[in-house]
Design a protein around this motif. Structure first.
Motif, PDB file in Angstrom:
ATOM      1  N   LYS A  96       0.826  -1.152   0.207  1.00 27.37           N
ATOM      2  CA  LYS A  96       0.138  -0.004  -0.064  1.00 27.37           C
ATOM      3  C   LYS A  96       1.027   1.275   0.139  1.00 27.37           C
ATOM      4  N   ASN A  97       0.050   2.321  -0.524  1.00 27.44           N
ATOM      5  CA  ASN A  97       1.042   3.589  -0.637  1.00 27.44           C
ATOM      6  C   ASN A  97       0.277   4.606  -0.430  1.00 27.44           C
ATOM      7  N   LYS A  98       0.344   5.834  -1.076  1.00 24.57           N
ATOM      8  CA  LYS A  98      -0.625   6.898  -0.850  1.00 24.57           C
ATOM      9  C   LYS A  98      -1.702   7.043  -1.789  1.00 24.57           C
ATOM     10  N   ARG A  99      -1.357   6.461  -3.108  1.00 25.83           N
ATOM     11  CA  ARG A  99      -2.362   6.199  -4.388  1.00 25.83           C
ATOM     12  C   ARG A  99      -3.266   5.086  -4.296  1.00 25.83           C
ATOM     13  N   GLY A 100      -2.843   4.006  -3.551  1.00 28.33           N
ATOM     14  CA  GLY A 100      -3.783   2.773  -3.252  1.00 28.33           C
ATOM     15  C   GLY A 100      -3.048   1.761  -3.076  1.00 28.33           C
ATOM     16  N   VAL A 101      -3.459   0.508  -3.499  1.00 29.63           N
ATOM     17  CA  VAL A 101      -2.681  -0.908  -3.004  1.00 29.63           C
ATOM     18  C   VAL A 101      -2.389  -1.640  -4.354  1.00 29.63           C
ATOM     19  N   GLU A 102      -1.428  -2.553  -4.405  1.00 32.57           N
ATOM     20  CA  GLU A 102      -1.114  -3.396  -5.454  1.00 32.57           C
ATOM     21  C   GLU A 102      -1.018  -4.890  -4.887  1.00 32.57           C
ATOM     22  N   LEU A 103      -1.644  -5.578  -5.587  1.00 33.41           N
ATOM     23  CA  LEU A 103      -1.701  -6.991  -5.347  1.00 33.41           C
ATOM     24  C   LEU A 103      -0.991  -7.883  -6.144  1.00 33.41           C
ATOM     25  N   THR A 104      -0.367  -8.746  -5.587  1.00 32.47           N
ATOM     26  CA  THR A 104       0.411  -9.494  -6.455  1.00 32.47           C
ATOM     27  C   THR A 104      -0.544 -11.239  -6.074  1.00 32.47           C
ATOM     28  N   LEU A 105      -0.815 -11.931  -7.108  1.00 32.72           N
ATOM     29  CA  LEU A 105      -1.808 -12.841  -6.879  1.00 32.72           C
ATOM     30  C   LEU A 105      -0.743 -14.329  -6.962  1.00 32.72           C
ATOM     31  N   ALA A 106      -1.366 -15.209  -6.546  1.00 34.42           N
ATOM     32  CA  ALA A 106      -0.554 -16.636  -6.761  1.00 34.42           C
ATOM     33  C   ALA A 106      -0.367 -17.062  -8.325  1.00 34.42           C
ATOM     34  N   ASN A 107      -1.244 -16.648  -9.144  1.00 27.80           N
ATOM     35  CA  ASN A 107      -0.972 -17.088 -10.678  1.00 27.80           C
ATOM     36  C   ASN A 107      -0.061 -16.091 -11.344  1.00 27.80           C
ATOM     37  N   GLY A 108       0.464 -15.292 -10.617  1.00 24.93           N
ATOM     38  CA  GLY A 108       1.437 -14.061 -11.109  1.00 24.93           C
ATOM     39  C   GLY A 108       0.773 -12.883 -11.460  1.00 24.93           C
ATOM     40  N   MET A 109      -0.512 -12.662 -11.423  1.00 21.44           N
ATOM     41  CA  MET A 109      -1.137 -11.418 -11.755  1.00 21.44           C
ATOM     42  C   MET A 109      -0.787 -10.308 -10.785  1.00 21.44           C
ATOM     43  N   GLU A 110      -0.737  -9.021 -11.255  1.00 26.14           N
ATOM     44  CA  GLU A 110      -0.493  -7.909 -10.445  1.00 26.14           C
ATOM     45  C   GLU A 110      -1.791  -7.074 -10.748  1.00 26.14           C
ATOM     46  N   LEU A 111      -2.351  -6.674  -9.576  1.00 24.33           N
ATOM     47  CA  LEU A 111      -3.411  -5.581  -9.802  1.00 24.33           C
ATOM     48  C   LEU A 111      -3.217  -4.238  -8.893  1.00 24.33           C
ATOM     49  N   LYS A 112      -3.560  -3.194  -9.603  1.00 20.88           N
ATOM     50  CA  LYS A 112      -3.287  -2.004  -8.998  1.00 20.88           C
ATOM     51  C   LYS A 112      -4.751  -1.396  -8.705  1.00 20.88           C
ATOM     52  N   PHE A 113      -4.880  -0.873  -7.466  1.00 22.02           N
ATOM     53  CA  PHE A 113      -6.237  -0.402  -7.168  1.00 22.02           C
ATOM     54  C   PHE A 113      -6.153   0.919  -6.654  1.00 22.02           C
ATOM     55  N   ASN A 114      -6.957   2.031  -6.991  1.00 24.91           N
ATOM     56  CA  ASN A 114      -6.644   3.269  -6.436  1.00 24.91           C
ATOM     57  C   ASN A 114      -7.329   3.324  -4.836  1.00 24.91           C
ATOM     58  N   ASN A 115      -7.360   4.561  -4.256  1.00 18.95           N
ATOM     59  CA  ASN A 115      -7.747   4.435  -2.868  1.00 18.95           C
ATOM     60  C   ASN A 115      -9.412   4.377  -2.831  1.00 18.95           C
ATOM     61  N   GLU A 116      -9.965   4.388  -3.908  1.00 14.39           N
ATOM     62  CA  GLU A 116     -11.376   4.431  -3.817  1.00 14.39           C
ATOM     63  C   GLU A 116     -11.787   2.789  -4.123  1.00 14.39           C
ATOM     64  N   GLY A 117     -10.942   1.869  -4.677  1.00 11.51           N
ATOM     65  CA  GLY A 117     -11.075   0.538  -4.722  1.00 11.51           C
ATOM     66  C   GLY A 117     -11.248   0.097  -6.230  1.00 11.51           C
ATOM     67  N   ALA A 118     -11.055   1.254  -7.141  1.00  5.45           N
ATOM     68  CA  ALA A 118     -11.302   0.976  -8.739  1.00  5.45           C
ATOM     69  C   ALA A 118      -9.997   0.499  -8.924  1.00  5.45           C
ATOM     70  N   ILE A 119     -10.126  -0.339  -9.988  1.00  2.00           N
ATOM     71  CA  ILE A 119      -9.005  -1.322 -10.699  1.00  2.00           C
ATOM     72  C   ILE A 119      -8.316  -0.229 -11.759  1.00  2.00           C
ATOM     73  N   ILE A 120      -7.036  -0.027 -11.600  1.00  4.85           N
ATOM     74  CA  ILE A 120      -6.470   1.104 -12.383  1.00  4.85           C
ATOM     75  C   ILE A 120      -5.406   0.385 -13.294  1.00  4.85           C
ATOM     76  N   GLU A 121      -4.938  -0.594 -13.033  1.00  7.73           N
ATOM     77  CA  GLU A 121      -4.120  -1.506 -13.822  1.00  7.73           C
ATOM     78  C   GLU A 121      -3.967  -3.095 -13.517  1.00  7.73           C
ATOM     79  N   ILE A 122      -3.624  -3.680 -14.650  1.00  4.11           N
ATOM     80  CA  ILE A 122      -3.601  -5.292 -14.548  1.00  4.11           C
ATOM     81  C   ILE A 122      -2.282  -5.700 -15.448  1.00  4.11           C
ATOM     82  N   ASP A 123      -1.735  -6.437 -14.820  1.00  8.20           N
ATOM     83  CA  ASP A 123      -0.435  -6.878 -15.350  1.00  8.20           C
ATOM     84  C   ASP A 123      -0.315  -8.415 -15.306  1.00  8.20           C
ATOM     85  N   ASP A 124      -0.558  -9.090 -16.184  1.00  9.10           N
ATOM     86  CA  ASP A 124      -0.472 -10.463 -16.357  1.00  9.10           C
ATOM     87  C   ASP A 124       0.620 -11.105 -17.228  1.00  9.10           C
TER      88      ASP A 124
END
Length: 82
Positions: free
Chosen positions: A54-82
């Motif tokens: 987590k940082n000031k802009r939101g959160v980044e999750l790394t999943l077990a399947n290797g995907m990385e998801l970035k969300f802003n502070n409101e919970g909207a998805i802003i980036e998907i890296d698979d």
């Protein structure tokens, strides 16, 4: 702080966690922001979260399947890296 299991937690200068990595155990649901959980439940219900940052802009999750998801502070998805 890294545990024998390989799990790790990194804290900021105020003692709040800023990164959690789970190797041996499942990510505690309490660490995943409540405004992000609906997206995960609807789109990736069977995929475990292995790392959260987590940082000031939101959160980044790394999943077990290797995907990385970035969300802003409101919970909207802003980036998907698979």
């Amino acid at each position: 702080m890294t545990f024998v299991s390989g799990d790790a937690i990194e804290f900021d200068s105020k003692g709040q966690w800023k990164e959690v990595k789970c190797v041996a155990i499942a990510m505690p649901q309490d660490l995943i922001p409540t405004n992000v959980q609906p997206y995960l439940n609807a789109n990736l219900p069977e995929v475990a979260v292995k790392k959260i940052e987590k940082n000031k802009r939101g959160v980044e999750l790394t999943l077990a399947n290797g995907m990385e998801l970035k969300f802003n502070n409101e919970g909207a998805i802003i980036e998907i890296d698979d």
